[in-house]
Design a protein around this motif. Structure first.
Motif, PDB file in Angstrom:
ATOM      1  N   GLN A 171       0.841  -1.176   0.000  1.00  0.00           N
ATOM      2  CA  GLN A 171       0.000   0.000   0.000  1.00  0.00           C
ATOM      3  C   GLN A 171       0.889   1.243   0.000  1.00  0.00           C
ATOM      4  N   VAL A 172       0.521   2.206  -0.815  1.00  0.00           N
ATOM      5  CA  VAL A 172       1.293   3.449  -0.858  1.00  0.00           C
ATOM      6  C   VAL A 172       0.334   4.626  -0.965  1.00  0.00           C
ATOM      7  N   THR A 173       0.661   5.689  -0.248  1.00  0.00           N
ATOM      8  CA  THR A 173      -0.169   6.890  -0.261  1.00  0.00           C
ATOM      9  C   THR A 173       0.633   8.069  -0.769  1.00  0.00           C
ATOM     10  N   LEU A 174       0.063   8.755  -1.733  1.00  0.00           N
ATOM     11  CA  LEU A 174       0.647   9.977  -2.265  1.00  0.00           C
ATOM     12  C   LEU A 174      -0.119  11.162  -1.678  1.00  0.00           C
ATOM     13  N   MET A 175       0.644  12.168  -1.247  1.00  0.00           N
ATOM     14  CA  MET A 175       0.021  13.289  -0.565  1.00  0.00           C
ATOM     15  C   MET A 175      -0.057  14.510  -1.472  1.00  0.00           C
ATOM     16  N   CYS A 176      -1.105  15.302  -1.256  1.00  0.00           N
ATOM     17  CA  CYS A 176      -1.278  16.550  -1.998  1.00  0.00           C
ATOM     18  C   CYS A 176      -1.852  17.595  -1.054  1.00  0.00           C
ATOM     19  N   HIS A 177      -1.222  18.759  -1.035  1.00  0.00           N
ATOM     20  CA  HIS A 177      -1.634  19.840  -0.150  1.00  0.00           C
ATOM     21  C   HIS A 177      -1.646  21.147  -0.924  1.00  0.00           C
ATOM     22  N   GLN A 178      -2.759  21.893  -0.841  1.00  0.00           N
ATOM     23  CA  GLN A 178      -2.834  23.190  -1.523  1.00  0.00           C
ATOM     24  C   GLN A 178      -3.222  24.280  -0.531  1.00  0.00           C
ATOM     25  N   THR A 179      -2.699  25.471  -0.785  1.00  0.00           N
ATOM     26  CA  THR A 179      -2.891  26.591   0.137  1.00  0.00           C
ATOM     27  C   THR A 179      -3.811  27.666  -0.430  1.00  0.00           C
ATOM     28  N   TRP A 180      -4.414  27.426  -1.590  1.00  0.00           N
ATOM     29  CA  TRP A 180      -5.281  28.438  -2.189  1.00  0.00           C
ATOM     30  C   TRP A 180      -6.727  28.359  -1.694  1.00  0.00           C
ATOM     31  N   SER A 181      -7.080  27.329  -0.981  1.00  0.00           N
ATOM     32  CA  SER A 181      -8.473  27.076  -0.591  1.00  0.00           C
ATOM     33  C   SER A 181      -9.364  26.816  -1.802  1.00  0.00           C
ATOM     34  N   HIS A 182      -8.779  26.273  -2.863  1.00  0.00           N
ATOM     35  CA  HIS A 182      -9.573  25.859  -4.009  1.00  0.00           C
ATOM     36  C   HIS A 182     -10.521  24.744  -3.594  1.00  0.00           C
ATOM     37  N   SER A 183     -11.764  24.812  -4.110  1.00  0.00           N
ATOM     38  CA  SER A 183     -12.716  23.765  -3.742  1.00  0.00           C
ATOM     39  C   SER A 183     -12.469  22.473  -4.516  1.00  0.00           C
ATOM     40  N   TYR A 184     -11.985  22.586  -5.745  1.00  0.00           N
ATOM     41  CA  TYR A 184     -11.787  21.398  -6.568  1.00  0.00           C
ATOM     42  C   TYR A 184     -10.341  20.912  -6.493  1.00  0.00           C
ATOM     43  N   MET A 185     -10.198  19.602  -6.392  1.00  0.00           N
ATOM     44  CA  MET A 185      -8.887  18.962  -6.474  1.00  0.00           C
ATOM     45  C   MET A 185      -8.981  17.728  -7.352  1.00  0.00           C
ATOM     46  N   PHE A 186      -7.860  17.418  -8.004  1.00  0.00           N
ATOM     47  CA  PHE A 186      -7.837  16.362  -9.013  1.00  0.00           C
ATOM     48  C   PHE A 186      -6.560  15.526  -8.844  1.00  0.00           C
ATOM     49  N   TRP A 187      -6.661  14.257  -9.209  1.00  0.00           N
ATOM     50  CA  TRP A 187      -5.493  13.404  -9.347  1.00  0.00           C
ATOM     51  C   TRP A 187      -5.445  12.867 -10.764  1.00  0.00           C
ATOM     52  N   TYR A 188      -4.266  13.031 -11.390  1.00  0.00           N
ATOM     53  CA  TYR A 188      -4.018  12.518 -12.730  1.00  0.00           C
ATOM     54  C   TYR A 188      -2.817  11.575 -12.699  1.00  0.00           C
ATOM     55  N   ARG A 189      -2.761  10.678 -13.684  1.00  0.00           N
ATOM     56  CA  ARG A 189      -1.543   9.949 -13.956  1.00  0.00           C
ATOM     57  C   ARG A 189      -1.095  10.302 -15.373  1.00  0.00           C
ATOM     58  N   GLN A 190       0.211  10.415 -15.531  1.00  0.00           N
ATOM     59  CA  GLN A 190       0.771  10.761 -16.835  1.00  0.00           C
ATOM     60  C   GLN A 190       1.631   9.618 -17.340  1.00  0.00           C
ATOM     61  N   ASP A 191       1.258   9.080 -18.464  1.00  0.00           N
ATOM     62  CA  ASP A 191       1.977   7.980 -19.096  1.00  0.00           C
ATOM     63  C   ASP A 191       2.221   8.323 -20.549  1.00  0.00           C
ATOM     64  N   LEU A 192       3.384   7.900 -21.057  1.00  0.00           N
ATOM     65  CA  LEU A 192       3.725   8.191 -22.452  1.00  0.00           C
ATOM     66  C   LEU A 192       2.666   7.617 -23.368  1.00  0.00           C
ATOM     67  N   GLY A 193       2.204   8.447 -24.298  1.00  0.00           N
ATOM     68  CA  GLY A 193       1.204   7.991 -25.254  1.00  0.00           C
ATOM     69  C   GLY A 193      -0.224   8.125 -24.783  1.00  0.00           C
ATOM     70  N   HIS A 194      -0.386   8.441 -23.493  1.00  0.00           N
ATOM     71  CA  HIS A 194      -1.736   8.588 -22.936  1.00  0.00           C
ATOM     72  C   HIS A 194      -2.011   9.994 -22.417  1.00  0.00           C
ATOM     73  N   GLY A 195      -1.005  10.807 -22.329  1.00  0.00           N
ATOM     74  CA  GLY A 195      -1.221  12.147 -21.799  1.00  0.00           C
ATOM     75  C   GLY A 195      -1.575  12.107 -20.329  1.00  0.00           C
ATOM     76  N   LEU A 196      -2.462  12.976 -19.932  1.00  0.00           N
ATOM     77  CA  LEU A 196      -2.916  13.060 -18.545  1.00  0.00           C
ATOM     78  C   LEU A 196      -4.297  12.428 -18.445  1.00  0.00           C
ATOM     79  N   ARG A 197      -4.416  11.448 -17.587  1.00  0.00           N
ATOM     80  CA  ARG A 197      -5.705  10.790 -17.396  1.00  0.00           C
ATOM     81  C   ARG A 197      -6.185  10.996 -15.963  1.00  0.00           C
ATOM     82  N   LEU A 198      -7.426  11.384 -15.841  1.00  0.00           N
ATOM     83  CA  LEU A 198      -7.999  11.696 -14.541  1.00  0.00           C
ATOM     84  C   LEU A 198      -8.320  10.428 -13.771  1.00  0.00           C
TER      85      LEU A 198
END
Lengths: 113, 114
Positions: A18-45
């Motif tokens: 099991q592995v956890t990736l962390m994300c922290h933002q300081t803008w107080s944006h309501s929306y947050m997203f996780w993407y993976r980037q792979d060659l030939g696939h671009g950014l996938r949500l």
């Protein structure tokens, strides 16, 4: 400094762990997203969140879990890592509205052996 | 299903030349078309965006051309510089609230040769 921070920047782990990736933002944006980037696939949500305690699946959610108990944090967990999940993972945040820019972190490079 | 198709996959241009990156979309509900620029080791950053009510938008050396009837849009970089070497992603979304997801193209790795 205001911004979006991802940790760790690099991670090597083994299949089945099991592995956890962390994300922290300081803008107080309501929306947050996780993407993976792979060659030939671009950014996938993978998952996104409209607000604390509100999450929804993206294009490639299988094998991933997210939570959002606080507006500023949006961790991504791989419950049992597989080699196919080796990728570069990006977190982003934005204000509401489909024409708002998404602000990206610098990514986590994850290798699963 | 790839809803935004981007080409070419890679592009090498001499300094001062005009690289052109093309994207085509299928979903006619899309009404917001941003371009993101990504340098190695960094996350993508918004470069320029266009709405379909205009056919062209310029910001500095970067221009988006939009063809609504053909469902195509493209990025042109005037007087390209080595510092423009990066990966460029087109994207599309609907601009109304509740539809904040972006659909990205597969990216174009641009190299500007001095």
């Amino acid at each position: 400094d205001a911004g979006i921070t991802q940790s760790p920047r690099y991670k090597i782990t083994e299949t089945g762990r099991q592995v956890t990736l962390m994300c922290h933002q300081t803008w107080s944006h309501s929306y947050m997203f996780w993407y993976r980037q792979d060659l030939g696939h671009g950014l996938r949500l993978i998952y996104y969140s409209a607000a604390a305690d509100i999450t929804d699946k993206g294009e490639v959610p299988d094998g991933y879990v997210v939570s959002r108990s606080k507006t500023e944090n949006f961790p991504l967990t791989l419950e049992s890592a597989t080699r196919s999940q080796t990728s570069v993972y990006f977190c982003a945040s934005s204000d509401p509205g489909g024409n708002q820019p998404q602000h990206f972190g610098d990514g986590t490079r994850l290798s699963i052996l | 299903q790839q809803q935004v198709k981007q080409s070419p996959q890679s592009l090498i241009v001499q300094k001062g030349g005009i690289p052109i990156i093309n994207c085509a979309y299928e979903n006619t509900a899309f009404d917001y078309f941003p371009w993101y620029q990504q340098f190695p080791g960094k996350g993508p950053a918004l470069l320029i965006a266009i709405r379909p009510d205009v056919s062209e938008k310029k910001e500095g050396r970067f221009t988006i051309s939009f063809n609504k009837s053909a469902k195509q849009f493209s990025l042109h970089i005037m007087d390209s510089q080595p510092g423009d070497s990066a990966t460029y992603f087109c994207a599309a979304s609907t601009s109304n609230f509740g539809n904040e997801k972006l659909t990205f193209g597969t990216g174009t790795r641009l190299t500007i040769i001095p």
